[in-house]
Design an enzyme around this catalytic site. Sequence first.
Site, PDB file in Angstrom:
ATOM      1  N   ALA A  13       0.822  -1.214   0.000  1.00 20.68           N
ATOM      2  CA  ALA A  13       0.000   0.000   0.000  1.00 20.68           C
ATOM      3  C   ALA A  13       0.850   1.255   0.000  1.00 20.68           C
ATOM      4  O   ALA A  13       0.470   2.291   0.536  1.00 20.68           O
ATOM      5  CB  ALA A  13      -0.916  -0.012   1.223  1.00 20.68           C
ATOM      6  N   ALA A  14       2.037   1.191  -0.614  1.00 24.04           N
ATOM      7  CA  ALA A  14       2.950   2.331  -0.554  1.00 24.04           C
ATOM      8  C   ALA A  14       2.870   3.231  -1.776  1.00 24.04           C
ATOM      9  O   ALA A  14       3.364   4.354  -1.752  1.00 24.04           O
ATOM     10  CB  ALA A  14       4.383   1.835  -0.371  1.00 24.04           C
ATOM     11  N   ARG A  19      -2.369   7.666 -11.143  1.00 22.31           N
ATOM     12  CA  ARG A  19      -3.498   7.751 -12.074  1.00 22.31           C
ATOM     13  C   ARG A  19      -4.786   8.217 -11.391  1.00 22.31           C
ATOM     14  O   ARG A  19      -5.757   8.572 -12.046  1.00 22.31           O
ATOM     15  CB  ARG A  19      -3.702   6.385 -12.750  1.00 22.31           C
ATOM     16  CG  ARG A  19      -2.607   6.053 -13.746  1.00 22.31           C
ATOM     17  CD  ARG A  19      -2.590   4.583 -14.146  1.00 22.31           C
ATOM     18  NE  ARG A  19      -1.882   3.756 -13.168  1.00 22.31           N
ATOM     19  CZ  ARG A  19      -1.718   2.427 -13.274  1.00 22.31           C
ATOM     20  NH1 ARG A  19      -2.214   1.784 -14.315  1.00 22.31           N
ATOM     21  NH2 ARG A  19      -1.061   1.753 -12.353  1.00 22.31           N
ATOM     22  N   GLY A 146      -0.333  -7.363 -15.703  1.00 20.40           N
ATOM     23  CA  GLY A 146       0.732  -8.294 -16.064  1.00 20.40           C
ATOM     24  C   GLY A 146       0.102  -9.532 -16.684  1.00 20.40           C
ATOM     25  O   GLY A 146      -0.942  -9.994 -16.233  1.00 20.40           O
ATOM     26  N   ALA A 386     -47.271  24.175  13.110  1.00 20.91           N
ATOM     27  CA  ALA A 386     -46.477  24.491  11.921  1.00 20.91           C
ATOM     28  C   ALA A 386     -45.637  25.740  12.142  1.00 20.91           C
ATOM     29  O   ALA A 386     -46.097  26.707  12.750  1.00 20.91           O
ATOM     30  CB  ALA A 386     -47.398  24.703  10.726  1.00 20.91           C
ATOM     31  N   ALA A 429     -50.795  30.828  18.759  1.00 20.81           N
ATOM     32  CA  ALA A 429     -50.074  30.932  17.489  1.00 20.81           C
ATOM     33  C   ALA A 429     -49.358  32.274  17.405  1.00 20.81           C
ATOM     34  O   ALA A 429     -49.867  33.293  17.881  1.00 20.81           O
ATOM     35  CB  ALA A 429     -51.051  30.794  16.328  1.00 20.81           C
TER      36      ALA A 429
HETATM   37  C1  UD1 Z   1       0.715  -4.988 -10.422  1.00 17.79           C
HETATM   38  C2  UD1 Z   1       1.489  -6.189 -10.992  1.00 17.79           C
HETATM   39  C3  UD1 Z   1       0.730  -6.698 -12.240  1.00 17.79           C
HETATM   40  C4  UD1 Z   1      -0.696  -7.050 -11.860  1.00 17.79           C
HETATM   41  C5  UD1 Z   1      -1.406  -5.887 -11.164  1.00 17.79           C
HETATM   42  C6  UD1 Z   1      -2.715  -6.367 -10.592  1.00 17.79           C
HETATM   43  C7  UD1 Z   1       3.867  -5.851 -10.526  1.00 17.79           C
HETATM   44  C8  UD1 Z   1       5.165  -5.418 -11.079  1.00 17.79           C
HETATM   45  N1  UD1 Z   1       2.814  -5.790 -11.336  1.00 17.79           N
HETATM   46  O1  UD1 Z   1       0.727  -3.982 -11.420  1.00 17.79           O
HETATM   47  O2  UD1 Z   1       1.396  -7.840 -12.758  1.00 17.79           O
HETATM   48  O3  UD1 Z   1      -1.408  -7.445 -13.011  1.00 17.79           O
HETATM   49  O4  UD1 Z   1      -0.601  -5.382 -10.069  1.00 17.79           O
HETATM   50  O5  UD1 Z   1      -3.489  -5.310 -10.085  1.00 17.79           O
HETATM   51  O6  UD1 Z   1       3.801  -6.240  -9.371  1.00 17.79           O
HETATM   52  N2  UD1 Z   1       3.268  -0.733  -4.307  1.00 17.79           N
HETATM   53  C9  UD1 Z   1       4.088  -0.571  -3.214  1.00 17.79           C
HETATM   54  N3  UD1 Z   1       5.373  -0.175  -3.391  1.00 17.79           N
HETATM   55  C10 UD1 Z   1       5.906   0.047  -4.617  1.00 17.79           C
HETATM   56  C11 UD1 Z   1       5.075  -0.143  -5.742  1.00 17.79           C
HETATM   57  C12 UD1 Z   1       3.755  -0.543  -5.560  1.00 17.79           C
HETATM   58  O7  UD1 Z   1       3.645  -0.744  -2.079  1.00 17.79           O
HETATM   59  O8  UD1 Z   1       7.088   0.396  -4.677  1.00 17.79           O
HETATM   60  C13 UD1 Z   1       1.894  -1.151  -4.108  1.00 17.79           C
HETATM   61  C14 UD1 Z   1       0.870  -0.155  -4.644  1.00 17.79           C
HETATM   62  O9  UD1 Z   1       0.505   0.749  -3.646  1.00 17.79           O
HETATM   63  C15 UD1 Z   1      -0.286  -1.042  -5.063  1.00 17.79           C
HETATM   64  C16 UD1 Z   1       0.360  -2.363  -5.379  1.00 17.79           C
HETATM   65  O10 UD1 Z   1       1.654  -2.334  -4.821  1.00 17.79           O
HETATM   66  O11 UD1 Z   1      -1.212  -1.235  -4.008  1.00 17.79           O
HETATM   67  C17 UD1 Z   1       0.462  -2.600  -6.882  1.00 17.79           C
HETATM   68  O12 UD1 Z   1       1.175  -1.524  -7.460  1.00 17.79           O
HETATM   69  P1  UD1 Z   1       0.708  -0.882  -8.831  1.00 17.79           P
HETATM   70  O13 UD1 Z   1       1.675   0.182  -9.165  1.00 17.79           O
HETATM   71  O14 UD1 Z   1      -0.713  -0.566  -8.787  1.00 17.79           O
HETATM   72  O15 UD1 Z   1       0.983  -2.118  -9.800  1.00 17.79           O
HETATM   73  P2  UD1 Z   1       0.285  -2.430 -11.177  1.00 17.79           P
HETATM   74  O16 UD1 Z   1       0.944  -1.642 -12.236  1.00 17.79           O
HETATM   75  O17 UD1 Z   1      -1.169  -2.335 -11.042  1.00 17.79           O
HETATM   76 CA    CA Z   2      -2.608  -1.702  -9.440  1.00 19.13          CA
END
Ligand code: UD1
Ligand code: CA
Length: 515
Positions: A13-14, A19, A146, A386, A429
């Site tokens: 969740a980092a 987007r 992916g 009222a 009233a």
């Molecule tokens: C990722 C997967 C992709 C998959 C998709 C599913 C990788 C490289 N790709 O892509 O194959 O189809 O999820 O939804 O893993 N996050 C971190 N630290 C970081 C980067 C990301 O905590 O340094 C967390 C983000 O907050 C997010 C999650 O990892 O909750 C996924 O990251 P995101 O950048 O959304 O990956 P996708 O491009 O969606």
């Molecule tokens: Ca994602």
Amino acid sequence: MSESRAAAAIVLAAGEGKRMKSGTPKVLHKFLGRSLLGHVLAATTALDPEQTLVVVGHGREQVVDHLAQIAPDAVSIEQVEQRGTGHAVRLALDSCPELVGAVLVVCGDTPLLSTGALATLIDLHTESGNSATVLTAQVADPTGYGRVIRREDGRVASIVEQSDANTDQRAIDEINSGIYVFDAAALRAALTSVTRDNSQGEEYLTDVIAGLAVVGSAVGALTVDDPREVLGVNDRVQLAEARALMRDRINEQWMRAGVSIIDPATTMIGVGVRLEADAVIHPWTLLEGSTTVAARAEVGPGSQIIDTDIGADAVVRFTTADRTVIGPAASVGPYTYLRPGTVLAAKTRAGAFVETKNAQVGEGSKIPHLSYVGDAEIGEGSNIGAGTIVVNYDGVAKHRTIIGDHVRIGSDTMLVAPVEIGDGAYTAAGSVITEDVPPGAMGVGRAKQRTIDGWVARKRPGSAAAAAAAASSGVKPAGAADSAGDPGKNAPTPTQPPSPSDRPAGETDPEGNRE
Ligand code: UD1
Ligand code: CA
């Protein structure tokens, strides 16, 4: 529920969630009573992993505060620079050097995940003795995800990100959900050889899959039945999509439990809401927080109900209610605003254009039209005419108003707090009541009416009002056109009641005690 327990759940969740184009970290965006992260944690904590590690980075103070509220047992792992999903998992593992066994990895942005799918994934992983088991989905539009590359024997060979995939790979419609179970030791080892040699310059967790497959470790896959479960929320369009899917899921569950939802498409019921069978929810209605609705109550159309308990057989139409109690068989609305601290007992009524705040209304009492009742207590069986306003604020402090049982407050009364109206008392009233009215008394606080006969003829000669008045009295006003019609028709009737000015003030009727 899964038979095998995960040693840890790691929630990623980092990321910033670029987007989303938002000042709020992506995982804190909310719908139906939970943040994205909250929805994911609800699915993982139901599996009871031995520990939950949440990797936080972007907006980490906000995310850590939020975690303290929704999942105080979760441990947050700081990822200062977001160098990719592989890097994030590595930091989590480094924080627990003793960790062994099955490790569940989920993304914080897949809010529709069900506990059932995760449990099946963990069981499959444990039974098969895999080093890694990935949850995949077959989707109509794989753009952005992916892709899962399978070997000829069907086993998973690797995962290729959209931005690194060639045309053939992009045509593959099996996607990586971003949800996996790993053997902790195998994952630790495989992560050491993950590079940043890719189009995004990130350490991909997905590269671990190919790494493990190459050294001959078993990599398994489970394809979800319903690909919507693994919808990743990357922008606000997907956020709305996820909200609609969750809304449908929740509505379906309540309908199967005996609740009538007239128009599921316009009904939003939060995850913390509880409904009894035979409750009826009308269109365009939002039920939020810890709201409860008892049997046969009807809520909506057009209502937003927050942290409110609605009793059996109550009717609540076009209403906003926030932190209130609406008793059994009460009737509320339309166009009513019940603010925090409002407690309506059984069979009460709060009607059109009525606002209440911190008001306790006793059984059977009614506030039918156009009133404000704040910081007040009303006994049983009373009627508030009222247009009555409880004047609770003197510009500095708020004061309380107490109204007894079976009181009749005349229309358009101003009750200037602090003030007390005794049991069975009336107010006239249009009164401004500044002093207590004892039980059984009539409180009158208004100027005595003065009637100036012939004022219109003298001051507004030639006006339509003057003509109408003249026609009514059968006298032709000077200079008026002869168009009043038959004067006999407009003659005063001998049975007219005496004008109000003929009555002594103390005996004034509390006009407008409409019930
Ligand atoms: C990722 C997967 C992709 C998959 C998709 C599913 C990788 C490289 N790709 O892509 O194959 O189809 O999820 O939804 O893993 N996050 C971190 N630290 C970081 C980067 C990301 O905590 O340094 C967390 C983000 O907050 C997010 C999650 O990892 O909750 C996924 O990251 P995101 O950048 O959304 O990956 P996708 O491009 O969606
Ligand atoms: Ca994602």
